[in-house]
Design an enzyme around this catalytic site. Structure first.
Site, PDB file in Angstrom:
ATOM      1  N   LEU A 205     -38.635  54.473  -6.582  1.00  0.00           N
ATOM      2  CA  LEU A 205     -39.639  55.203  -6.043  1.00  0.00           C
ATOM      3  C   LEU A 205     -39.368  56.214  -5.290  1.00  0.00           C
ATOM      4  CD1 LEU A 205     -41.850  52.005  -5.289  1.00  0.00           C
ATOM      5  CD2 LEU A 205     -42.180  53.288  -7.007  1.00  0.00           C
ATOM      6  N   HIS A 237     -29.955  51.211   4.440  1.00  0.00           N
ATOM      7  CA  HIS A 237     -30.776  50.187   4.058  1.00  0.00           C
ATOM      8  C   HIS A 237     -31.003  49.314   5.230  1.00  0.00           C
ATOM      9  CE1 HIS A 237     -31.098  51.482  -0.263  1.00  0.00           C
ATOM     10  NE2 HIS A 237     -29.815  51.836  -0.182  1.00  0.00           N
ATOM     11  N   LYS A 239     -32.698  48.491   9.092  1.00  0.00           N
ATOM     12  CA  LYS A 239     -33.560  48.963   9.703  1.00  0.00           C
ATOM     13  C   LYS A 239     -33.113  49.551  11.160  1.00  0.00           C
ATOM     14  CE  LYS A 239     -36.284  45.569   7.220  1.00  0.00           C
ATOM     15  NZ  LYS A 239     -37.075  44.329   7.200  1.00  0.00           N
ATOM     16  N   GLU A 289     -38.677  42.077  -1.909  1.00  0.00           N
ATOM     17  CA  GLU A 289     -38.150  40.331  -1.592  1.00  0.00           C
ATOM     18  C   GLU A 289     -38.904  39.919  -0.564  1.00  0.00           C
ATOM     19  OE1 GLU A 289     -34.047  41.129   0.033  1.00  0.00           O
ATOM     20  OE2 GLU A 289     -34.856  42.469   1.515  1.00  0.00           O
ATOM     21  N   ASN A 291     -37.962  37.212   2.770  1.00  0.00           N
ATOM     22  CA  ASN A 291     -36.882  36.885   3.710  1.00  0.00           C
ATOM     23  C   ASN A 291     -37.570  35.586   4.310  1.00  0.00           C
ATOM     24  OD1 ASN A 291     -36.247  40.121   4.661  1.00  0.00           O
ATOM     25  ND2 ASN A 291     -34.855  38.733   3.454  1.00  0.00           N
ATOM     26  N   ARG A 293     -37.047  33.435   6.802  1.00  0.00           N
ATOM     27  CA  ARG A 293     -36.675  33.004   7.900  1.00  0.00           C
ATOM     28  C   ARG A 293     -37.315  33.978   8.951  1.00  0.00           C
ATOM     29  NH1 ARG A 293     -34.148  37.970   8.834  1.00  0.00           N
ATOM     30  NH2 ARG A 293     -33.394  38.888   6.868  1.00  0.00           N
TER      31      ARG A 293
END
Length: 448
Positions: A205, A237, A239, A289, A291, A293
């Site tokens: 994308l 990649h 943040k 994905e 996460n 946690r």
């Protein structure tokens, strides 16, 4: 139901302090574990007990499962909070704790396993009704399959490591002449970083935003979505700036994706806090994905919901059912988090050393999650996070004004920091308008 009495915090830095504070508020005793490099860390000073678990290298301390289990047994801790990073998404660790009768404050080992394998996670998400990026059904086994699937999906394509993370083992191919070599590069990088060279393929994308949905489940079929965060400002990649809620979504889109995620977590009987991450492009969400946690950026969700996510994790881990339903959740205002790192603001080279002056900002709607203090030595062995500046306002424009003021107040001397980068970003018209995608920051930095 087992009420947790003593929590061992299997982490360091700001997240260890964050968990410690939540435990103290609930009257739960705390144990800090630390490496020899973290003897003077704030969470070690404030915990009820502390145990040194090894030398500075993470592999011999914070990733040392036998040492952490031994620390639980020495102190009588009946639960472990893994924070983020280190062992937080390690299914084997969760299994070992359970075998020793210690509560893992997180999902089940099986849920961690499923979502930790990118291919299995995508397959599971699809089965749960979560929209996924078009791509291969599983790992690519041959160049013939690679070329066939790429043709079906349409170029450009993204080749990703099954066991990947942090942008490792990920390459883009713009056409059939590039795809075989791109896959070979991805496999080599995946093998080097994860010991597993399995790759899969997805449609690439071009200008998506990174939108993630915070979820919370009780493991008994109760689950809610606690809104979204826009984490599109990224470098390599990773943040850099996160906000809630996203400037890009409509209320209709929000309602729909919240319902999809909440139902998926109910069907999965998901336990604890988690985040479902999406690429959002042209009005469509595509799962990338999950996460399993607590996320680094969880405070922005707390600021707009008024919910303490660590309190919620502790409650669920104690066996309590969720008492809130999706309709009970309301959102107030806007929140932004900036990750302040001990790095050069232009080269991003880590800058460990002693903080000679430290003055965090304050005032209404300002929160700083940090474990540093004046005179603290940032060790060279771990990530370079100094702290997280989180601001809240009644509107996005008020939030941005408050953020500008807070960045001007923030003082960190003695080490380089990324504060100057955020002071530049807060002046940029695209940022002020909320007009950015996952490639925006890389392009901005390339121009400078």
């Amino acid at each position: 139901m087992t009420m947790i009495k003593k929590v061992l915090i299997a982490n360091r830095g700001e997240i260890a302090l964050r968990v410690l504070r939540a435990c103290k508020e609930l009257g739960i005793a705390t144990v800090a574990v630390h490496s020899t490099a973290d003897t003077d860390a704030m969470h070690v000073r404030l915990a009820d007990e502390s145990v040194c678990i090894g030398p500075p290298q993470a592999s011999e301390s914070y990733l040392n499962i036998p040492s952490i289990v031994a620390a639980c047994e020495i102190t009588g801790a009946d639960a472990v909070h893994p924070g983020y990073g280190f062992l937080s998404e390690n299914a084997r660790f969760a299994d070992i704790l359970e075998a020793h009768g210690i509560i893992f404050i997180g999902p089940t080992a099986e849920q961690i396993r499923i979502m930790g394998d990118k291919i299995e996670a995508k397959r599971t998400a699809k089965a749960l009704g979560i929209p996924v990026v078009p791509g291969s059904e599983g790992a690519i086994r041959s160049n013939e399959e690679l070329l066939r699937v790429a043709e079906e999906v349409g170029y450009p394509v993204l080749i990703k490591a099954s066991a990947g993370g942090g942008g490792k083992g990920m390459t883009v191919a713009k056409g059939p002449d590039e795809v075989v070599q791109a896959a070979a590069r991805a496999r080599a990088e995946a093998k080097a970083n994860f010991g597993n060279d399995e790759v899969y393929l997805e449609r690439y994308l071009a200008t998506p935003r990174h939108i993630e949905i915070q979820v919370l489940g009780d493991g008994q079929g109760g689950a809610v979505a606690l809104g979204e965060r826009d984490c599109s400002l990224q470098r390599r990649h990773q943040k850099v700036w996160e906000e809630a809620r996203s400037p890009a979504l409509t209320e209709e889109q929000r309602t729909e994706i919240y319902a999809t995620c909440a139902k998926a977590m109910q069907d999965m009987k998901y336990r604890g806090a988690g985040t479902i991450e999406f690429l959002y492009d042209n009005g469509e969400f595509f799962f990338i994905e999950m996460n399993t946690r607590l996320q680094v950026e969880h405070p922005v969700t707390e600021m707009i919901t008024g919910l303490d996510l660590v309190h919620a994790q502790l409650s669920v881990a104690s066996g309590e059912p969720l008492t809130i339903r999706q309709d009970d959740i309301s959102f107030h205002g806007h929140a932004i988090e900036c990750r302040i790192n001990a790095e050069h603001p232009e080269t991003f080279i880590p800058s460990p050393g002693t903080i000679t002056h430290y003055h965090p900002p304050g005032g209404l709607g300002v929160r700083v999650d940090s474990a540093v203090y004046q005179g603290y030595k940032i060790p060279p062995y771990y990530d370079s996070l100094i702290g997280k500046l989180i601001v809240h306002g009644n509107s996005r424009s008020e939030c941005l004004m408050r953020l500008r003021r807070s960045l001007d107040e923030f003082v960190v001397d003695g080490v380089e920091s990324t504060l100057p980068l955020f002071r530049r970003l807060i002046q940029n018209p695209d940022i002020l308008a909320g007009n950015y995608d996952i490639h925006w920051l890389e392009k901005f930095l390339a121009k400078e």
